[in-house]
Design a protein around this motif. Structure first.
Motif, PDB file in Angstrom:
ATOM      1  N   LEU A 150       0.759  -1.227  -0.012  1.00  0.00           N
ATOM      2  CA  LEU A 150      -0.178   0.070  -0.008  1.00  0.00           C
ATOM      3  C   LEU A 150       0.969   1.378   0.000  1.00  0.00           C
ATOM      4  CD1 LEU A 150      -2.963  -1.134   2.504  1.00  0.00           C
ATOM      5  CD2 LEU A 150      -2.982  -0.586   0.064  1.00  0.00           C
ATOM      6  N   LEU A 151       1.981   1.289   0.900  1.00  0.00           N
ATOM      7  CA  LEU A 151       2.850   2.270   0.857  1.00  0.00           C
ATOM      8  C   LEU A 151       3.450   2.559  -0.778  1.00  0.00           C
ATOM      9  CD1 LEU A 151       4.588   2.379   4.416  1.00  0.00           C
ATOM     10  CD2 LEU A 151       2.851   3.868   3.671  1.00  0.00           C
ATOM     11  N   THR A 152       3.971   1.515  -1.223  1.00  0.00           N
ATOM     12  CA  THR A 152       4.564   1.438  -2.701  1.00  0.00           C
ATOM     13  C   THR A 152       3.469   2.297  -3.463  1.00  0.00           C
ATOM     14  OG1 THR A 152       6.006  -0.167  -1.799  1.00  0.00           O
ATOM     15  CG2 THR A 152       5.766   0.295  -4.264  1.00  0.00           C
ATOM     16  N   PHE A 153       2.378   1.578  -3.579  1.00  0.00           N
ATOM     17  CA  PHE A 153       1.386   2.148  -4.524  1.00  0.00           C
ATOM     18  C   PHE A 153       1.045   3.674  -4.211  1.00  0.00           C
ATOM     19  CE2 PHE A 153      -3.155   2.731  -5.579  1.00  0.00           C
ATOM     20  CZ  PHE A 153      -3.189   2.411  -6.744  1.00  0.00           C
ATOM     21  N   GLY A 154       1.017   3.901  -2.795  1.00  0.00           N
ATOM     22  CA  GLY A 154       0.842   5.516  -2.475  1.00  0.00           C
ATOM     23  C   GLY A 154       1.998   6.369  -3.152  1.00  0.00           C
ATOM     24  N   VAL A 155       3.326   5.708  -3.077  1.00  0.00           N
ATOM     25  CA  VAL A 155       4.365   6.477  -3.646  1.00  0.00           C
ATOM     26  C   VAL A 155       4.371   6.854  -5.164  1.00  0.00           C
ATOM     27  CG1 VAL A 155       6.878   6.679  -3.966  1.00  0.00           C
ATOM     28  CG2 VAL A 155       5.627   5.991  -1.597  1.00  0.00           C
ATOM     29  N   TYR A 156       3.785   5.569  -5.793  1.00  0.00           N
ATOM     30  CA  TYR A 156       3.816   5.431  -7.120  1.00  0.00           C
ATOM     31  C   TYR A 156       2.613   6.447  -7.558  1.00  0.00           C
ATOM     32  CZ  TYR A 156       7.031   1.809  -7.920  1.00  0.00           C
ATOM     33  OH  TYR A 156       8.045   0.668  -7.894  1.00  0.00           O
ATOM     34  N   LEU A 157       1.549   6.784  -6.971  1.00  0.00           N
ATOM     35  CA  LEU A 157       0.423   7.441  -7.148  1.00  0.00           C
ATOM     36  C   LEU A 157       0.909   9.071  -7.013  1.00  0.00           C
ATOM     37  CD1 LEU A 157      -2.753   6.152  -5.676  1.00  0.00           C
ATOM     38  CD2 LEU A 157      -2.081   6.243  -8.098  1.00  0.00           C
ATOM     39  N   ALA A 158       1.703   9.176  -6.144  1.00  0.00           N
ATOM     40  CA  ALA A 158       2.001  10.716  -5.747  1.00  0.00           C
ATOM     41  C   ALA A 158       3.074  11.112  -7.143  1.00  0.00           C
ATOM     42  CB  ALA A 158       2.780  10.790  -4.665  1.00  0.00           C
ATOM     43  N   LEU A 159       4.058   9.854  -7.593  1.00  0.00           N
ATOM     44  CA  LEU A 159       4.919  10.354  -8.542  1.00  0.00           C
ATOM     45  C   LEU A 159       4.360  10.691  -9.792  1.00  0.00           C
ATOM     46  CD1 LEU A 159       8.061   7.782  -7.556  1.00  0.00           C
ATOM     47  CD2 LEU A 159       7.602  10.474  -7.414  1.00  0.00           C
ATOM     48  N   ALA A 160       3.211   9.686  -9.976  1.00  0.00           N
ATOM     49  CA  ALA A 160       2.550   9.672 -11.452  1.00  0.00           C
ATOM     50  C   ALA A 160       1.921  11.168 -11.330  1.00  0.00           C
ATOM     51  CB  ALA A 160       1.613   8.721 -11.592  1.00  0.00           C
ATOM     52  N   ARG A 161       1.067  11.619 -10.464  1.00  0.00           N
ATOM     53  CA  ARG A 161       0.676  13.042 -10.312  1.00  0.00           C
ATOM     54  C   ARG A 161       1.735  14.005 -10.427  1.00  0.00           C
ATOM     55  NH1 ARG A 161      -2.800  16.129 -11.431  1.00  0.00           N
ATOM     56  NH2 ARG A 161      -3.932  17.526  -9.789  1.00  0.00           N
ATOM     57  N   LEU A 162       2.886  13.755 -10.194  1.00  0.00           N
ATOM     58  CA  LEU A 162       3.837  15.236 -10.195  1.00  0.00           C
ATOM     59  C   LEU A 162       4.489  15.025 -11.770  1.00  0.00           C
ATOM     60  CD1 LEU A 162       5.828  14.762  -6.704  1.00  0.00           C
ATOM     61  CD2 LEU A 162       4.218  16.178  -7.587  1.00  0.00           C
ATOM     62  N   ALA A 163       4.434  13.842 -12.191  1.00  0.00           N
ATOM     63  CA  ALA A 163       4.980  13.688 -13.523  1.00  0.00           C
ATOM     64  C   ALA A 163       4.113  14.310 -14.723  1.00  0.00           C
ATOM     65  CB  ALA A 163       5.062  12.339 -14.175  1.00  0.00           C
ATOM     66  N   THR A 164       4.952  15.105 -15.828  1.00  0.00           N
ATOM     67  CA  THR A 164       4.036  15.925 -16.874  1.00  0.00           C
ATOM     68  C   THR A 164       4.411  14.805 -18.222  1.00  0.00           C
ATOM     69  OG1 THR A 164       6.116  17.100 -17.363  1.00  0.00           O
ATOM     70  CG2 THR A 164       4.711  18.119 -15.669  1.00  0.00           C
ATOM     71  N   PRO A 165       3.406  15.160 -19.157  1.00  0.00           N
ATOM     72  CA  PRO A 165       3.588  14.467 -20.252  1.00  0.00           C
ATOM     73  C   PRO A 165       4.997  14.710 -21.000  1.00  0.00           C
ATOM     74  CG  PRO A 165       1.305  15.490 -20.210  1.00  0.00           C
ATOM     75  CD  PRO A 165       2.176  15.958 -19.077  1.00  0.00           C
ATOM     76  N   ALA A 166       5.669  15.885 -20.458  1.00  0.00           N
ATOM     77  CA  ALA A 166       6.900  16.108 -21.358  1.00  0.00           C
ATOM     78  C   ALA A 166       7.924  15.102 -20.611  1.00  0.00           C
ATOM     79  CB  ALA A 166       7.364  17.567 -21.032  1.00  0.00           C
ATOM     80  N   ASP A 167       7.657  14.705 -19.215  1.00  0.00           N
ATOM     81  CA  ASP A 167       8.659  13.855 -18.675  1.00  0.00           C
ATOM     82  C   ASP A 167       8.801  12.602 -19.493  1.00  0.00           C
ATOM     83  OD1 ASP A 167       9.204  15.511 -16.773  1.00  0.00           O
ATOM     84  OD2 ASP A 167       7.668  14.924 -15.600  1.00  0.00           O
ATOM     85  N   PHE A 168       7.857  12.107 -20.199  1.00  0.00           N
ATOM     86  CA  PHE A 168       7.867  10.543 -21.034  1.00  0.00           C
ATOM     87  C   PHE A 168       8.356  10.950 -22.222  1.00  0.00           C
ATOM     88  CE2 PHE A 168       4.631  10.620 -17.556  1.00  0.00           C
ATOM     89  CZ  PHE A 168       5.022   9.550 -17.052  1.00  0.00           C
ATOM     90  N   GLY A 169       8.556  11.968 -22.781  1.00  0.00           N
ATOM     91  CA  GLY A 169       9.089  12.518 -24.047  1.00  0.00           C
ATOM     92  C   GLY A 169       7.793  12.148 -25.297  1.00  0.00           C
ATOM     93  N   ARG A 170       8.509  12.463 -26.524  1.00  0.00           N
ATOM     94  CA  ARG A 170       7.611  12.151 -27.650  1.00  0.00           C
ATOM     95  C   ARG A 170       7.291  10.591 -28.033  1.00  0.00           C
ATOM     96  NH1 ARG A 170       8.374  15.877 -32.679  1.00  0.00           N
ATOM     97  NH2 ARG A 170       6.262  16.617 -32.650  1.00  0.00           N
ATOM     98  N   PHE A 171       5.955  10.378 -28.196  1.00  0.00           N
ATOM     99  CA  PHE A 171       5.802   8.793 -28.573  1.00  0.00           C
ATOM    100  C   PHE A 171       5.306   8.694 -30.223  1.00  0.00           C
ATOM    101  CE2 PHE A 171       4.898   8.626 -24.130  1.00  0.00           C
ATOM    102  CZ  PHE A 171       5.599   7.338 -23.828  1.00  0.00           C
TER     103      PHE A 171
END
Length: 92
Positions: free
Chosen positions: A71-92
């Motif tokens: 549960l803690l790991t999932f919460g950290v991943y949710l927080a990191l996903a919320r902070l990430a922007t589409p530019a962080d993932f580059g172009r597809f």
């Protein structure tokens, strides 16, 4: 420790001294009180815990710890996903 056996092995000398001391204590009927160690007395009406109960308690603690970790790991991943922007993932 300077004690050595005729072969010159200090570990063997310590082992032989320990064996000699153990046999003396057994022959004298040494008790925990005479050796200066603490004994834990259990009341007569209190039965020792069964092995099944100990295993069940240990398994439930381990399982609970695993669930909390996930549960803690999932919460950290949710927080990191919320902070990430589409530019962080580059172009597809």
């Amino acid at each position: 420790m300077d004690a050595q056996t005729p072969s010159g092995d200090p570990e063997a000398a310590v082992e032989s001294q320990l064996a000699e001391l153990s046999s003396k204590l057994i022959a004298e009927g040494a008790t925990a009180e005479r050796l200066g160690t603490e004994t834990v007395e259990r009341p007569d009406d209190e039965a020792p815990e069964s092995l099944g109960g100990a295993v069940t308690r240990g398994a439930s603690l381990a399982g609970g710890g695993f669930v909390i970790t996930q549960l803690l790991t999932f919460g950290v991943y949710l927080a990191l996903a919320r902070l990430a922007t589409p530019a962080d993932f580059g172009r597809f």
